[in-house]
Motif scaffolding. Sequence first.
Motif, PDB file in Angstrom:
ATOM      1  N   GLY A 162       0.815  -1.212   0.000  1.00  0.00           N
ATOM      2  CA  GLY A 162       0.000   0.000   0.000  1.00  0.00           C
ATOM      3  C   GLY A 162       0.845   1.256   0.000  1.00  0.00           C
ATOM      4  O   GLY A 162       0.551   2.227  -0.711  1.00  0.00           O
ATOM      5  N   LEU A 163       1.913   1.245   0.798  1.00  0.00           N
ATOM      6  CA  LEU A 163       2.827   2.391   0.824  1.00  0.00           C
ATOM      7  C   LEU A 163       3.457   2.616  -0.540  1.00  0.00           C
ATOM      8  O   LEU A 163       3.530   3.761  -1.026  1.00  0.00           O
ATOM      9  CB  LEU A 163       3.912   2.154   1.874  1.00  0.00           C
ATOM     10  N   CYS A 164       3.921   1.543  -1.168  1.00  0.00           N
ATOM     11  CA  CYS A 164       4.554   1.672  -2.489  1.00  0.00           C
ATOM     12  C   CYS A 164       3.568   2.222  -3.515  1.00  0.00           C
ATOM     13  O   CYS A 164       3.942   3.035  -4.378  1.00  0.00           O
ATOM     14  CB  CYS A 164       5.104   0.327  -2.943  1.00  0.00           C
ATOM     15  N   ALA A 165       2.305   1.791  -3.431  1.00  0.00           N
ATOM     16  CA  ALA A 165       1.292   2.292  -4.356  1.00  0.00           C
ATOM     17  C   ALA A 165       1.028   3.777  -4.128  1.00  0.00           C
ATOM     18  O   ALA A 165       0.877   4.552  -5.084  1.00  0.00           O
ATOM     19  CB  ALA A 165       0.008   1.490  -4.205  1.00  0.00           C
ATOM     20  N   LEU A 166       0.976   4.197  -2.876  1.00  0.00           N
ATOM     21  CA  LEU A 166       0.744   5.609  -2.561  1.00  0.00           C
ATOM     22  C   LEU A 166       1.932   6.468  -2.984  1.00  0.00           C
ATOM     23  O   LEU A 166       1.759   7.547  -3.569  1.00  0.00           O
ATOM     24  CB  LEU A 166       0.488   5.768  -1.064  1.00  0.00           C
ATOM     25  N   GLU A 167       3.120   6.000  -2.678  1.00  0.00           N
ATOM     26  CA  GLU A 167       4.321   6.760  -3.030  1.00  0.00           C
ATOM     27  C   GLU A 167       4.458   6.879  -4.550  1.00  0.00           C
ATOM     28  O   GLU A 167       4.896   7.911  -5.064  1.00  0.00           O
ATOM     29  CB  GLU A 167       5.559   6.099  -2.439  1.00  0.00           C
ATOM     30  N   GLU A 169       1.972   6.816  -6.618  1.00  0.00           N
ATOM     31  CA  GLU A 169       0.725   7.362  -7.165  1.00  0.00           C
ATOM     32  C   GLU A 169       0.092   6.395  -8.169  1.00  0.00           C
ATOM     33  O   GLU A 169      -0.364   6.772  -9.249  1.00  0.00           O
ATOM     34  CB  GLU A 169       0.965   8.740  -7.789  1.00  0.00           C
ATOM     35  N   ILE A 170       0.077   5.119  -7.765  1.00  0.00           N
ATOM     36  CA  ILE A 170      -0.511   4.061  -8.584  1.00  0.00           C
ATOM     37  C   ILE A 170      -2.011   3.990  -8.316  1.00  0.00           C
ATOM     38  O   ILE A 170      -2.431   3.958  -7.149  1.00  0.00           O
ATOM     39  CB  ILE A 170       0.149   2.693  -8.274  1.00  0.00           C
ATOM     40  N   GLU A 171      -2.805   3.959  -9.336  1.00  0.00           N
ATOM     41  CA  GLU A 171      -4.252   3.875  -9.170  1.00  0.00           C
ATOM     42  C   GLU A 171      -4.663   2.479  -8.705  1.00  0.00           C
ATOM     43  O   GLU A 171      -3.984   1.490  -8.960  1.00  0.00           O
ATOM     44  CB  GLU A 171      -4.962   4.217 -10.479  1.00  0.00           C
ATOM     45  N   GLN A 242       2.982  -7.803  -8.760  1.00  0.00           N
ATOM     46  CA  GLN A 242       3.281  -7.720 -10.186  1.00  0.00           C
ATOM     47  C   GLN A 242       3.095  -6.297 -10.695  1.00  0.00           C
ATOM     48  O   GLN A 242       3.932  -5.774 -11.434  1.00  0.00           O
ATOM     49  CB  GLN A 242       2.394  -8.690 -10.961  1.00  0.00           C
ATOM     50  N   ARG A 243       1.997  -5.649 -10.287  1.00  0.00           N
ATOM     51  CA  ARG A 243       1.749  -4.272 -10.725  1.00  0.00           C
ATOM     52  C   ARG A 243       2.836  -3.326 -10.234  1.00  0.00           C
ATOM     53  O   ARG A 243       3.192  -2.362 -10.922  1.00  0.00           O
ATOM     54  CB  ARG A 243       0.395  -3.790 -10.212  1.00  0.00           C
ATOM     55  N   LEU A 244       3.344  -3.580  -9.037  1.00  0.00           N
ATOM     56  CA  LEU A 244       4.323  -2.688  -8.425  1.00  0.00           C
ATOM     57  C   LEU A 244       5.762  -3.111  -8.705  1.00  0.00           C
ATOM     58  O   LEU A 244       6.695  -2.462  -8.226  1.00  0.00           O
ATOM     59  CB  LEU A 244       4.082  -2.642  -6.910  1.00  0.00           C
ATOM     60  N   SER A 245       5.942  -4.213  -9.424  1.00  0.00           N
ATOM     61  CA  SER A 245       7.285  -4.750  -9.728  1.00  0.00           C
ATOM     62  C   SER A 245       8.072  -5.029  -8.453  1.00  0.00           C
ATOM     63  O   SER A 245       9.242  -4.658  -8.314  1.00  0.00           O
ATOM     64  CB  SER A 245       8.066  -3.780 -10.636  1.00  0.00           C
TER      65      SER A 245
END
Length: 320
Positions: A162-167, A169-171, A242-245
Amino acid sequence: MFSEREMVASLVSRFPSYIGDDAALLTGADSLSWVITKDLLAEGVHFRTRYFSPKDLAHKALQVNLSDIAAMGGQARFILCGVSIPAGLEEYGRHFLESLAQQCRTQGIALVGGDMTRSCQDFFISVTALGVVLADQGKKRSTAEKGDFVCVAGKIGDAFLGLCALEGEIEGLCSFKDHFLKPWAHLAQGRWLAQYPGVTSMMDLSDGLWVDLDKLGQASQLGSCLNLDDIEYRDDFLEACQRLSIDPLEAFLTGGEDYSLLFTVKPEAWDDLQAGFLRNFALPLRRVGQMVPDLGVDFSGKRSPEVYKFKPFSHFGEGR
């Protein structure tokens, strides 16, 4: 380089009866002990106001402290809150404090004081939480035994994603973002585990499984072994990685801020504990390893040689 572990060890040597667990246990009255803890949240280190609403930040500031009380098997009673508010964030700070007060009332916790000051630059939060536990039921990190199973109640690695997605700015990935922004302390589960005769030690997962399991082992003068081949990942976890590599194993071992409960249990008690826990709680529960005599966290399985390329969390960038 400044080392958190060395600094904490130095303080523990001076006050060994109080420091070294998720919270301090102080003798109270009527067979009760006080459980006291403090956590800091610093803007730019633990949160960013661009993706933390005041309400969500108040939620997290409260829950990360309550999680320490949960890890001791305690019941939360009171908090104190100190804030340092920079120019331009006064309205944000007001909403934060109003939300914190409301959330305390909702959970039956009294906000009994604190402090407030102006900050030259960033927003800082310091919360002290107080709770109680029966004197003979408070759980510590230092009481694990050789051969105990290592177990986790709650999710592992979700907050990191979740942190990686927020940092980044991943939808999407909303459940992972929510797990980072709005964690919940597992107070009822902590009390249940603390009362279970076969549970020997407990702490919460805040710095990642690898780091925190090493802390528990050091406190108990033991090590642990994790069989990486036994790890089972949820489909949505793998899809998020996978989305965040991100390597799922890295997220599982090093991702922090899940605030799940890490505990050890006697092998002969595991089956009954698992059955009883799952009857009472809709929370993931898994066995992840076993305590062994040699200090440190060891790994077995096909991918065990790869884990040492991962960098476990450290507050000051120090190596392992």
